[in-house]
Enzyme design. Structure first.
Site, mmCIF file in Angstrom:
data_model
loop_
_atom_site.group_PDB
_atom_site.id
_atom_site.type_symbol
_atom_site.label_atom_id
_atom_site.label_comp_id
_atom_site.label_asym_id
_atom_site.label_seq_id
_atom_site.Cartn_x
_atom_site.Cartn_y
_atom_site.Cartn_z
ATOM 1 N N CYS A 382 0.833 -1.200 0.000
ATOM 2 C CA CYS A 382 0.000 0.000 0.000
ATOM 3 C C CYS A 382 0.873 1.258 0.000
ATOM 4 C CB CYS A 382 -1.004 -0.058 1.155
ATOM 5 S SG CYS A 382 -2.489 0.880 0.753
ATOM 6 N N HIS A 508 -3.658 -5.061 0.294
ATOM 7 C CA HIS A 508 -3.096 -5.618 1.541
ATOM 8 C C HIS A 508 -3.158 -7.142 1.531
ATOM 9 C CE1 HIS A 508 -2.773 -1.837 3.890
ATOM 10 N NE2 HIS A 508 -3.720 -1.443 3.057
ATOM 11 N N GLU A 510 -1.618 -9.162 3.304
ATOM 12 C CA GLU A 510 -1.501 -9.713 4.662
ATOM 13 C C GLU A 510 -2.874 -10.036 5.272
ATOM 14 O OE1 GLU A 510 -1.115 -6.598 3.808
ATOM 15 O OE2 GLU A 510 -1.585 -5.169 5.395
HETATM 16 N N1 GLN Z 1 -2.021 6.642 2.836
HETATM 17 C C1 GLN Z 1 -2.104 5.896 1.629
HETATM 18 C C2 GLN Z 1 -3.461 6.027 0.956
HETATM 19 O O1 GLN Z 1 -4.411 6.410 1.592
HETATM 20 C C3 GLN Z 1 -1.776 4.425 1.875
HETATM 21 C C4 GLN Z 1 -2.748 3.730 2.753
HETATM 22 C C5 GLN Z 1 -2.240 2.430 3.294
HETATM 23 O O2 GLN Z 1 -1.034 2.169 3.318
HETATM 24 N N2 GLN Z 1 -3.126 1.600 3.793
HETATM 25 O O3 GLN Z 1 -3.583 5.762 -0.206
#
Ligand code: GLN
Length: 537
Positions: A382, A508, A510
């Protein structure tokens, strides 16, 4: 209709109610029953999505895009069955529903009260998952500790359910602590007696008492607890500290928690517990053939719960690769171009963690550069993927000051930008790109090698995305966009084919790693790190 088990906690918090609930569900599943677990949290936030990870640890996202308590992660990792919004309910959500109904005039002029209106709504949700025939057993974990002001309406509802349903359809498991007083060399049962008394005063009577303890409980102590707490002698069981949470189902099996439950709920149709896969995993976990060092670059590293699912995914993938994954926590705020060599030396792989906001961002970019230039296996999740894109923009494409508009709204080169429909959103809770989305993987890529298929689904939680205005420029200069959401035209996976293992994902992975089905990205990342460690040795 399903049968219901409620898990309450006494004496202190952090006794591991979630793990006990998940272990019990695992054993029932191993005996051929279908089980689900839900958590009722006493706080007023509608969900944990708006909570700082320092407050409440990781926010776990389900398939249907609910932002939930991290215990749901344990439930999924143990059971390998997905949870949903229905599996996590907070006081805030209950009140929100009741107040919305009141505004709609649905109470027909009645005074709206905690009993029966709030408790009715709690009850409706507590019983919900057991009503469509999908599950034999619904286990409900009540957050907080018995006696807390906030959890009173939940406990009162458990009382009503215990009173309303047939005796063989509902039971209560109470988890307490038996402290050991070193000076007296004695285990003490008094806190447990008090906590059961407090629970009983609310009208809820536990059927089983699970005692967390650092030392085994002898029969005398168990008998004493049973007598003073008014439960059957065989229904006091010990839960000894375990070296890993994944051992707890086996400890509970030994204590026959599953059999006690099956008897109380009058379930006769079950088989011998089949934990074959689980035991293979545990055996590998306990007998690693090597140790590898993985740097976890994040800004919440003081609180391990903030990266719970990532750490558990390392454990699953480590066992699969028969290595112990030694996670080296690196604070992204401490990382600079000057000290990066020294800080990241000795690592066999680097994971740049998800996150929000500006703090520690430059350190993450420095870490990506280090991994890219030193052929160190790299895995960005992410925000970590977004940092890999920014690093590439700055150092390969020479786009000076390239950034994400999250950190620098006026950047000249917004390589990570906000999605169009996100720009209209002003409310914070539940408004990110959330939950499961499909992704199409291009053949002849690292991503394809990892997943072995072209169509996958992974879970998301973010507002910002790869900015397609720059797509061609990135591709022409060697960054491969190997995973795309074709419905939305969004880049989901980036990789660098010249590097031994360099991959960043907007989602994600995970969140879908379980003991029995470790996430492929983690398995391959750890395999790459293992290969590097073997080469170095
Ligand atoms: N802050 C980033 C976004 O909102 C990444 C979010 C995250 O790592 N879950 O896109």
């Amino acid at each position: 209709m399903a049968k219901y088990i409620f898990v309450t906690g006494g004496v202190t918090s952090s006794l591991g109610k979630g793990i006990i609930a998940a272990s019990l569900a695992k054993l029932l599943q191993a005996r051929g029953l279908t089980a689900t677990i839900q958590k009722f949290d006493p706080y007023i936030n509608v969900d944990p999505g708006t909570l700082n990870p320092y407050e409440h640890g990781e926010c776990y996202v389900t398939e249907d895009g609910a932002e939930t308590d991290l215990d749901l992660g344990h439930y999924e990792r143990f059971l390998s069955t997905p949870t949903s919004q229905a599996n996590n309910v907070t006081t805030g959500r209950i009140y929100q529903t009741v107040i919305n109904k009141e505004r709609a005039g649905e109470f027909l002029g009645k005074t709206v009260q905690v009993v029966p209106h709030i408790t009715d709504e709690i009850k409706r949700r507590m019983l919900l998952l057991g009503q469509d025939g999908k599950f034999d057993i619904v286990i409900t974990e009540i957050g907080g500790t018995v006696g807390d002001i906030e959890s009173t309406p939940f406990i009162e509802t458990v009382r009503q359910i215990q009173w309303e349903l047939p005796e063989e359809d509902v039971m209560v498991v109470h988890l307490t602590l038996i402290p050991y007083l070193n000076a007296a060399k004695e285990l003490k049962t008094k806190p447990t007696q008090h906590s059961v008394r407090m629970l009983s005063e609310t009208g809820v009577h536990p059927d089983v008492i699970v005692c967390r303890t650092e030392h085994p409980l002898n029969d005398d102590i168990k008998r004493k607890i049973a007598l003073f707490c008014n439960v059957k002698a065989g229904n006091v069981i010990e839960s000894l500290d375990a070296s890993t949470i994944y051992e707890v189902p086996l400890l509970m099996l030994k204590e026959q928690l599953d059999l006690i439950v099956l008897k109380k709920l009058n379930i006769q149709n079950f088989k011998d517990a089949d934990l074959t896969k689980w035991n293979i995993f545990l055996d590998k976990l306990k007998h690693p053939k090597a140790t590898i060092n993985i740097g976890l670059i994040g800004k919440y590293i003081e609180l391990q719960d903030a990266y719970k699912s990532i750490l558990e995914s390392f454990i699953h993938a480590g066992a699969m690769n028969e290595v112990k994954v030694n996670v080296v926590n690196v604070h992204s705020e401490d990382l600079t171009a000057e000290n990066v060599n020294e800080q990241l030396t000795g690592l066999h792989g680097l994971l740049v963690a998800p996150g929000f906001g500006n703090r520690g961002i430059e350190g993450k970019i420095v870490a990506v550069k280090y991994a890219r230039e030193n052929n160190l296996p790299f895995f960005g999740i992410c925000l970590g993927m977004q940092m890999a894109v920014i690093e590439f923009a700055r150092n390969i494409l020479h786009l000076k000051g390239a950034h994400s508009v999250e950190m620098d709204p006026n950047t000249e080169h917004p390589v990570i930008d906000m999605m169009e429909d996100q720009k209209r959103i002003t409310m914070k809770g539940g408004t990110m790109r959330l939950g499961s989305y499909p992704c199409t993987i291009a053949k002849d890529t690292l991503a394809y090698k990892i997943y072995g298929q072209t169509n996958i689904n992974e879970r998301h939680r973010h507002r910002y995305e790869f900015n397609n205005t720059f797509l061609k420029l990135f591709q022409e200069n060697g960054m491969v966009t190997s995973g795309i959401n074709s419905d939305l035209g969004l880049v989901e996976i980036v990789e660098l084919p010249k590097h031994p293992f360099f991959i960043g994902v907007q989602y994600h992975p995970e969140l879908k790693s379980t003991v029995e089905y470790p996430a492929p990205l983690f398995v391959h990342f750890i395999a790459a790190a293992k290969a590097l460690a073997a080469k170095k040795a």
